[in-house]
Design a protein around this motif. Structure first.
Motif, PDB file in Angstrom:
ATOM      1  N   UNK A 203       0.701  -1.190   0.028  1.00 47.16           N
ATOM      2  CA  UNK A 203      -0.001  -0.055  -0.129  1.00 47.16           C
ATOM      3  C   UNK A 203       0.824   1.253   0.069  1.00 47.16           C
ATOM      4  N   UNK A 204       0.295   1.988  -1.083  1.00 45.34           N
ATOM      5  CA  UNK A 204       1.427   3.462  -1.132  1.00 45.34           C
ATOM      6  C   UNK A 204       0.356   4.681  -0.801  1.00 45.34           C
ATOM      7  N   UNK A 205      -0.468   4.507   0.107  1.00 46.50           N
ATOM      8  CA  UNK A 205      -1.048   5.526   0.587  1.00 46.50           C
ATOM      9  C   UNK A 205      -0.345   6.084   1.474  1.00 46.50           C
ATOM     10  N   UNK A 206      -1.219   7.171   2.128  1.00 44.73           N
ATOM     11  CA  UNK A 206      -0.253   7.663   3.211  1.00 44.73           C
ATOM     12  C   UNK A 206       0.263   7.124   4.473  1.00 44.73           C
ATOM     13  N   UNK A 207      -0.567   6.048   4.967  1.00 43.30           N
ATOM     14  CA  UNK A 207      -0.116   5.168   5.976  1.00 43.30           C
ATOM     15  C   UNK A 207       1.192   4.251   5.263  1.00 43.30           C
ATOM     16  N   UNK A 208       1.074   3.877   4.150  1.00 39.05           N
ATOM     17  CA  UNK A 208       2.106   3.163   3.506  1.00 39.05           C
ATOM     18  C   UNK A 208       3.415   3.821   3.341  1.00 39.05           C
ATOM     19  N   UNK A 209       3.352   4.922   2.896  1.00 39.32           N
ATOM     20  CA  UNK A 209       4.395   6.001   2.749  1.00 39.32           C
ATOM     21  C   UNK A 209       4.881   6.269   4.121  1.00 39.32           C
ATOM     22  N   UNK A 210       3.992   6.497   5.298  1.00 37.89           N
ATOM     23  CA  UNK A 210       4.682   6.740   6.481  1.00 37.89           C
ATOM     24  C   UNK A 210       5.396   5.273   7.079  1.00 37.89           C
ATOM     25  N   UNK A 211       4.922   4.171   6.757  1.00 41.09           N
ATOM     26  CA  UNK A 211       5.601   3.110   7.232  1.00 41.09           C
ATOM     27  C   UNK A 211       6.936   3.092   6.324  1.00 41.09           C
ATOM     28  N   UNK A 212       6.856   3.282   5.261  1.00 39.06           N
ATOM     29  CA  UNK A 212       8.362   3.016   4.237  1.00 39.06           C
ATOM     30  C   UNK A 212       9.268   4.443   5.131  1.00 39.06           C
ATOM     31  N   UNK A 213       8.613   5.460   5.143  1.00 39.14           N
ATOM     32  CA  UNK A 213       9.296   6.443   5.971  1.00 39.14           C
ATOM     33  C   UNK A 213      10.127   5.829   7.268  1.00 39.14           C
ATOM     34  N   UNK A 214       9.276   5.252   7.956  1.00 36.97           N
ATOM     35  CA  UNK A 214       9.711   4.869   9.258  1.00 36.97           C
ATOM     36  C   UNK A 214      10.635   3.754   9.151  1.00 36.97           C
ATOM     37  N   UNK A 215      10.675   2.825   8.174  1.00 35.57           N
ATOM     38  CA  UNK A 215      11.383   1.760   7.927  1.00 35.57           C
ATOM     39  C   UNK A 215      12.856   2.351   7.460  1.00 35.57           C
ATOM     40  N   UNK A 216      13.080   3.289   6.863  1.00 38.68           N
ATOM     41  CA  UNK A 216      14.221   3.981   6.616  1.00 38.68           C
ATOM     42  C   UNK A 216      14.799   4.616   8.076  1.00 38.68           C
ATOM     43  N   UNK A 217      13.993   5.271   8.708  1.00 36.30           N
ATOM     44  CA  UNK A 217      14.337   5.867   9.878  1.00 36.30           C
ATOM     45  C   UNK A 217      14.899   4.768  10.820  1.00 36.30           C
ATOM     46  N   UNK A 218      14.407   3.436  11.018  1.00 39.96           N
ATOM     47  CA  UNK A 218      14.908   2.457  11.791  1.00 39.96           C
ATOM     48  C   UNK A 218      16.126   2.008  11.053  1.00 39.96           C
ATOM     49  N   UNK A 219      16.667   2.088  10.031  1.00 41.13           N
ATOM     50  CA  UNK A 219      17.795   1.549   9.395  1.00 41.13           C
ATOM     51  C   UNK A 219      17.550   0.427   8.380  1.00 41.13           C
ATOM     52  N   UNK A 220      16.360   0.487   7.809  1.00 40.41           N
ATOM     53  CA  UNK A 220      16.230  -0.865   6.854  1.00 40.41           C
ATOM     54  C   UNK A 220      17.399  -0.451   5.528  1.00 40.41           C
TER      55      UNK A 220
END
Length: 403
Positions: A203-220
């Protein structure tokens, strides 16, 4: 008496801006209010003048007629505001404070709240554990897509920003703290994302994009986002995500082209119960995302499931789906020893840390979700564009705080 306008659900596919009462420190009868909550005193609450309030995909489920929401339910659970009145029992929050409001309404007193499980507070909703503003079956607390809104248990619920001018300057980012940024972060955390992880976000809606942003922030190491909407996939690529176009089929083969193997360490469901099957013109198949995530997540991995699933869906594809009963391949999950985390994000578990990341320029969530400020009067247009697939997070500006 100060006037108050709000965005209300009218019927499937239709919202309107209507006149509503200015809030008082008592929960009044109205659309969606549980009778057991009528007359409930809220001397522990505050009245906020809304600074920003966002249109959410969860709202969209109601607006599409996919819940049992009643007409004239005032919408809006993503709220940031300036305190203009305080109840007699409020001790620490003051008039003039600008605060983020977690979408979970929590008492701070029950067993679950004390265990930081604020998404399932036991005392604010007579129907079931857990509550939210402006949402069906959540106790009837009036939504915040309005000029003014009542927030109960203010000392507990509100996240006060440390500097008013700084907060207003960064408001388009900070407004995401009420829901989608913590929700996406919760999805990533519960999926086990860490340094070096490979992650698939459905899902690339706002929550999906927020999850992707968060994954980057967590070091993915690699974050892959799957969707059928080309514009939303393009938005994911603007901040370093790989993408999977699900109109071309399921995610496994495309993930293998990216990673060399058809699986990821961590999976996030940011779609929920209105999921569709894979392939061009695929029809609704609500278990698709969960089943595909079980297939592509490595054995011993975890699924974070912030996507919304309901127990009452009038538009469900069959009688089972109308009750939230899905055809899950649970055997796949069992055989692979996968972990699952579902339910509301406990926003207060994350919002302060994410606020600090925003204030110290460690993340640009508004840019990543393509946030756009619109007037309260333009809310019906925003809902329609969002429903049509716009790659935009619409932020309502009821009182002119936002440029």
């Amino acid at each position: 008496m100060t006037g108050n306008k709000a965005v209300a659900y009218k019927e499937p596919g239709k919202v309107e801006v209507i006149n509503v009462d200015y809030p008082t420190f008592e929960l009044k009868d109205g659309p969606g209010v549980n009778p057991a909550n009528v007359g409930r005193p809220v001397n522990h609450g505050v009245i906020l003048k809304t600074v920003a309030t966002n249109i959410c995909g969860s709202d969209q489920h109601m607006v599409r007629g996919r819940t049992t929401a009643p007409p004239d339910l005032v919408l809006g659970h993503e709220i940031t505001g300036e305190v203009v009145e305080v109840g007699r029992d409020v001790e620490f929050i003051k008039v003039g404070d600008i605060c983020s409001v977690p979408f979970n309404i929590a008492c701070g007193r029950c067993r679950n709240c004390k265990e930081r499980k604020t998404g399932i507070c036991l005392n604010v909703n007579p129907d079931r554990p857990g509550s939210a503003y402006g949402y069906v079956d959540m106790g009837g607390w009036v939504g915040g897509q309005a000029n003014y809104v009542l927030v109960p248990y203010a000392d507990w619920n509100l996240l006060k920003f440390p500097d008013k001018d700084q907060a207003l300057a960064k408001m388009m980012d900070l407004t995401m703290l009420s829901d989608i940024f913590p929700t996406g972060f919760h999805g990533a955390v519960t999926a086990g994302v860490g340094v070096g992880s490979t992650v698939y976000v459905a899902g690339a809606g706002p929550v999906g994009l927020a999850a992707a942003t968060s994954a980057h922030l967590l070091g993915a190491a690699v974050v892959i986002v799957g969707d059928m909407n080309a514009d939303r996939l393009a938005q994911a690529r603007t901040f370093g995500c790989e993408t999977v176009d699900l109109t071309k089929g399921g995610p496994a083969e495309q993930i293998e082209q990216i990673l060399g193997v058809p699986e990821v360490d961590c999976g996030v469901d940011a779609v929920g119960f209105e999921a569709r099957g894979h392939g061009q013109g695929a029809s609704e198949a609500p278990a698709t995302v969960l089943n595909s995530l079980m297939e592509i997540t490595a054995a011993g991995g975890a699924l974070g499931i912030p996507g919304l699933y309901v127990t009452g869906d009038p538009g469900g594809i069959d009688e089972a789906a109308k009750k939230g009963a899905l055809s899950l391949s649970l055997g796949t999950g069992w055989a692979k020893s996968l972990s699952f985390t579902t339910g509301q994000c406990p926003v207060m578990k994350y919002n302060r840390q994410l606020m600090m990341a925003i204030l110290n320029d460690k993340v640009s969530i508004a840019k990543n979700v393509n946030a756009k400020a619109i007037s309260l009067e333009d809310a019906p247009k925003g809902y329609a564009e969002f429903d049509a697939g716009a790659a935009t997070k619409y932020v309502l500006n009821p009182n002119g705080y936002l440029s």
